[in-house]
Design an enzyme around this catalytic site. Structure first.
Site, short mmCIF file in Angstrom:
data_model
loop_
_atom_site.label_atom_id
_atom_site.label_comp_id
_atom_site.label_asym_id
_atom_site.label_seq_id
_atom_site.Cartn_x
_atom_site.Cartn_y
_atom_site.Cartn_z
N GLY A 116 20.44 -12.45 37.79
CA GLY A 116 20.74 -11.16 37.17
C GLY A 116 19.63 -10.17 37.40
O GLY A 116 19.07 -9.59 36.47
N GLY B 103 18.04 -7.07 37.82
CA GLY B 103 18.03 -5.62 37.69
C GLY B 103 16.61 -5.14 37.88
O GLY B 103 15.83 -5.73 38.62
N ALA B 104 16.25 -4.06 37.19
CA ALA B 104 14.91 -3.50 37.35
C ALA B 104 13.83 -4.52 36.98
O ALA B 104 12.87 -4.74 37.72
CB ALA B 104 14.77 -2.24 36.51
N LEU B 105 13.99 -5.16 35.82
CA LEU B 105 12.99 -6.11 35.36
C LEU B 105 12.91 -7.32 36.29
O LEU B 105 11.83 -7.72 36.72
CB LEU B 105 13.32 -6.53 33.93
CG LEU B 105 12.36 -7.50 33.23
CD1 LEU B 105 12.34 -7.22 31.73
CD2 LEU B 105 12.78 -8.96 33.46
N ASN C 41 15.87 -9.71 26.20
CA ASN C 41 15.59 -9.10 24.91
C ASN C 41 16.15 -9.94 23.77
O ASN C 41 17.19 -10.58 23.89
CB ASN C 41 16.21 -7.71 24.83
CG ASN C 41 15.37 -6.67 25.53
OD1 ASN C 41 14.15 -6.74 25.53
ND2 ASN C 41 16.02 -5.67 26.12
N LYS D 156 7.70 -8.63 20.41
CA LYS D 156 8.45 -7.64 21.19
C LYS D 156 9.49 -6.94 20.32
O LYS D 156 9.75 -5.75 20.48
CB LYS D 156 9.13 -8.29 22.39
CG LYS D 156 9.80 -7.25 23.30
CD LYS D 156 10.23 -7.79 24.63
CE LYS D 156 10.80 -6.67 25.49
NZ LYS D 156 11.28 -7.15 26.80
N SER E 157 16.15 0.55 27.28
CA SER E 157 17.31 -0.07 27.96
C SER E 157 18.63 0.14 27.22
O SER E 157 19.65 0.44 27.85
CB SER E 157 17.06 -1.56 28.15
OG SER E 157 16.85 -2.21 26.90
#
Length: 306
Positions: A7, A9-11, A102, A186, A257
């Site tokens: 998966g 994406g940016a991260l 997250n 976090k 996000s």
């Protein structure tokens, strides 16, 4: 060690590119960005140093990628229903999985498909975005924390091995023995700032900080999250509120996000970021009225238009 970013994406692209640039064997499983990355490569623009990867192993499915030694799960928690189809093709006899996602509840979902002692929690403190497929802008941060999903001496040792792996890629990392110990750190940022930017219709951190009453509200929510963590036996670092408020004030036009997901009409990670942690706060009777009001505001924002 064969590492698969599931998966990406940016991260996922950012951390995978850091590992690949350090010489690790990294494959990326991605959706819409797959073909552009295959053709053009992966580009990371960062104040810490740009990364250009021309020859990238990008795959559209787990079956194409094959068995992995380490899976870094980086898609949104709202996509976790796809784990049933993806993980069997990736899991071998000794495969480990790190959830770089997250909120709470992700490892519990992964544990339906593989032994829980082979699952690890990873937290990423980073601002990054992908404005174009395969082109990542790293704005700030990148520190990581790791802990075993099932606390044990062996699990903590393995978490330390993962910390060293990412440290060799130039990242600041640290390992812990208890997953909740790092998750609350976090969440102390994600719950107020991701939440308020979403509740206000998808605004940036800069726009939020132009509203003094909302900055004060964010701090009140953050203190409630920290209190809940403390009441559960996992007190956050003493200076976390002050440091997080100061750090956030410097983020500028960054849009968190969930606010981005709202603007793009994508599913919101409500349960992982706000719902499941709030249930844990209620389990210890933590007084969290401002957090509860934020949850009501988010649910109202998420409600279908009449």
């Amino acid at each position: 060690m064969k590492i698969v970013i599931l998966g990406a994406g940016a991260l996922g692209c950012y951390y995978g590119a850091k590992l690949a640039a350090a010489g690790e064997d990294v494959s990326f499983i991605m959706r819409s960005a797959c073909e552009p990355v295959r053709r053009n490569g992966l580009f990371i623009r960062s104040g810490d140093g740009d990364i250009v990867l021309k020859d990238v192993r990008a795959y559209a499915s787990a079956r194409e990628a094959g068995k992995a030694d380490l899976i870094a799960l980086t898609w949104k928690s709202t996509a976790n229903t796809a784990l049933a189809g993806a993980l069997p093709a990736l899991i071998g006899e000794n495969t480990r999985l790190i959830t770089l996602q997250n909120g709470m509840g992700n490892a519990e979902t992964a544990a339906r498909y593989m032994p829980p002692e082979r699952i690890f929690i990873g937290l990423c403190f980073i601002c990054a975005m992908m404005p174009e497929p395969g082109k990542i802008i790293h704005l700030e941060g990148g520190d990581m924390q790791f802990a075993p999903f099932v606390p044990s001496t062996k699990g903590t040792q393995e978490a330390e091995e993962f910390a060293r792996l990412f440290r060799r890629a130039g990242l600041r990392t640290r390992a812990f023995g208890q997953p909740e110990q790092i998750q609350w750190c976090k969440l102390a940022w994600n719950i107020p700032f991701n939440g308020l930017c979403l509740a206000h219709g998808g605004i940036s951190i800069e726009q939020l900080f132009s509203l003094p009453d909302q900055v004060e509200r964010a701090e009140r929510i953050m203190r409630e999250v920290c209190l809940a963590a403390e009441m559960r036996g996992f007190p956050p670092p003493r200076e976390i509120v002050r440091k997080q408020m100061e750090r956030t004030a410097r983020m500028g036009a960054f849009i968190p996000s969930s606010a981005v997901d709202y603007l793009k009409k994508r599913p919101i990670e409500y349960d992982a970021i706000w719902g499941a942690p709030l249930e844990k706060a209620h389990e210890v009777n933590a007084p969290v009225p401002h957090w509860e009001q934020l949850c009501r505001d988010i649910r109202a924002r998420m409600a279908p238009e009449p």
